[in-house]
Scaffold this active site. Structure first.
Site, PDB file in Angstrom:
ATOM      1  N   VAL A   1       0.830  -1.209   0.000  1.00  0.00           N
ATOM      2  CA  VAL A   1       0.000   0.000   0.000  1.00  0.00           C
ATOM      3  C   VAL A   1       0.858   1.250   0.000  1.00  0.00           C
ATOM      4  O   VAL A   1       0.525   2.254  -0.644  1.00  0.00           O
ATOM      5  CB  VAL A   1      -0.977   0.002   1.197  1.00  0.00           C
ATOM      6  CG1 VAL A   1      -0.260   0.132   2.537  1.00  0.00           C
ATOM      7  CG2 VAL A   1      -1.994   1.118   1.048  1.00  0.00           C
TER       8      VAL A   1
ATOM      9  N   GLY B   1      -5.948  -6.513   0.023  1.00  0.00           N
ATOM     10  CA  GLY B   1      -6.465  -5.547   0.990  1.00  0.00           C
ATOM     11  C   GLY B   1      -5.524  -4.366   1.108  1.00  0.00           C
ATOM     12  O   GLY B   1      -4.846  -3.986   0.155  1.00  0.00           O
ATOM     13  N   GLU B   2      -5.506  -3.756   2.277  1.00  0.00           N
ATOM     14  CA  GLU B   2      -4.652  -2.602   2.607  1.00  0.00           C
ATOM     15  C   GLU B   2      -5.082  -1.313   1.921  1.00  0.00           C
ATOM     16  O   GLU B   2      -4.659  -0.241   2.325  1.00  0.00           O
ATOM     17  CB  GLU B   2      -3.178  -2.865   2.251  1.00  0.00           C
ATOM     18  CG  GLU B   2      -2.551  -4.056   2.916  1.00  0.00           C
ATOM     19  CD  GLU B   2      -1.089  -4.254   2.521  1.00  0.00           C
ATOM     20  OE1 GLU B   2      -0.535  -3.407   1.770  1.00  0.00           O
ATOM     21  OE2 GLU B   2      -0.489  -5.254   2.953  1.00  0.00           O
ATOM     22  N   GLY B   3      -5.892  -1.395   0.873  1.00  0.00           N
ATOM     23  CA  GLY B   3      -6.208  -0.238   0.049  1.00  0.00           C
ATOM     24  C   GLY B   3      -5.523  -0.291  -1.296  1.00  0.00           C
ATOM     25  O   GLY B   3      -5.602   0.670  -2.078  1.00  0.00           O
TER      26      GLY B   3
END
Length: 367
Positions: A97, A334-336
């Site tokens: 990210v 995930g994480e953005g």
């Protein structure tokens, strides 16, 4: 806070949307030639109540982190300590990210809303004087400690959260949205971190959409067949135990959600109340988006689906929300990360309305 935020959320502005469609018809391109980008820019005009809408910049990623009591059921092969360790990695700038955020010029704010294990204690990481000189500084990942409790309870045994705890997490998300928007953010991006968090995400998706646990549950970090079958059974058992009512979103979040899911729902609601777009990442984000839409259906107008997660529940949730993802790369980190990769698409959609000449102004003949 939740009630006033919900009350501030309004439907999309139809006049601004009509103006955006009319403007697209006069730009130097064949009508409809930009496909989904045109409708995205129309939606963003409706959210802003202006044509053209503001450019979605600067961008701010908010990563909400929490742990899960259901981890004790063996739904993930990763140790729970990884959640806290990854926060250290985010703050050191070493995660995926961070790489994508640097590419996009986006700030990264990490919010401990319910991590079970100790966080890094290096003063250079935790000292607010070091972390907070500029909320939206892309070069300085920032930590906000707003822990509601150290991880949820095991949702197969009891409710994951009390209603008060779920509410506190939702309100944390609203506060973060307000802080980032007050600092000048033009678009918010959802991020998450929590070992085991795809299990409550699946339960939330099934609860809000009515999907079967099998259709809502994926392999998360890549579990083997026996663990996957067990994970589906865990989700199914939790739904049977709690029978969450989708008309009571706070109750659903409390029964089978996670603290990061509840906080993300709050972030989305906070953005919608401020008429600021929120770019959704993967399955955790879209499960939270379902809760936000249950609180306030008009909040969907602020949501942009960044990508189609490889987790099957994400497609179920996006279909329920009526959102089409901008990219589909088989991501499940995930994480953005998926939201960050989609960010240039959103910016490009809006920039067309700002910068492309009309047939009249460019002296180009129409058909």
């Amino acid at each position: 806070m939740l009630e006033t935020t919900i009350a501030a959320i309004r439907p999309a502005d139809e006049a601004a949307m009509a103006a955006a469609r009319e403007l697209h018809g006069r730009l130097t391109k064949p009508a409809g030639s930009l496909g989904a980008l045109e409708e995205l820019s129309v939606r963003l005009a409706g959210l802003a109540g202006a044509c053209p809408p503001p450019l979605p910049e600067p961008a701010a990623v908010a990563i909400f982190a929490g742990d899960h009591g259901v981890h004790a059921q063996g739904v993930s092969p990763w140790p729970q300590e990884v959640t806290g360790q990854m926060i250290g990695n985010f703050l050191a700038g070493g995660a995926v990210v961070n790489a994508f955020a640097r590419q996009a010029g986006a700030s990264v704010t990490v919010v401990d809303v319910g991590v079970a294990t100790p966080l890094p204690t290096d003063p250079a990481v935790l000292d607010p004087a070091v972390l907070d000189p500029a909320v939206l500084d892309p070069a300085v990942p920032r930590l906000v400690v707003a822990s509601v409790r150290r991880g949820t309870r095991d949702l197969t045994v009891t409710a994951a959260l009390t209603r008060d705890e779920a509410l506190a997490a939702v309100q944390t998300g609203i506060r973060i949205a307000d802080e980032l928007i007050d600092a000048g953010a033009g678009i918010l991006l959802t991020g998450d971190m929590g070992i085991g968090n795809t299990t409550p995400a699946a339960a939330l998706i099934a609860a809000f959409t009515g999907a079967d646990a099998l259709d809502a549950t994926g392999r998360g970090t890549g579990v083997d067949d026996p663990t996957y079958a067990h994970k589906v059974a865990v989700v199914r058992a939790a739904l049977a135990r709690h029978r969450p009512d989708p008309a009571d979103p706070l109750g659903v979040l409390a029964a089978v959600g996670g603290l990061e899911h509840a906080a993300l729902a709050g972030l989305i609601l906070g953005a919608a109340a401020r008429r600021t777009p929120v770019l959704l990442d993967g399955v955790i984000a879209v499960s939270a988006a379902l809760a936000a839409a249950a609180f306030a259906p008009d909040a969907v107008s602020a949501m942009v689906a960044g990508h189609r997660s490889a987790e099957p529940g994400a497609t179920v949730a996006l279909r329920h929300l009526g959102l089409d993802p901008l990219i589909d790369l088989g991501l499940r980190l995930g994480e953005g990360t998926g939201a960050l990769l989609a960010l240039p698409v959103v910016t490009g959609a809006v920039r067309v309305l700002h910068e492309v000449a009309t047939f009249d102004s460019a002296g180009v003949a129409e058909k």
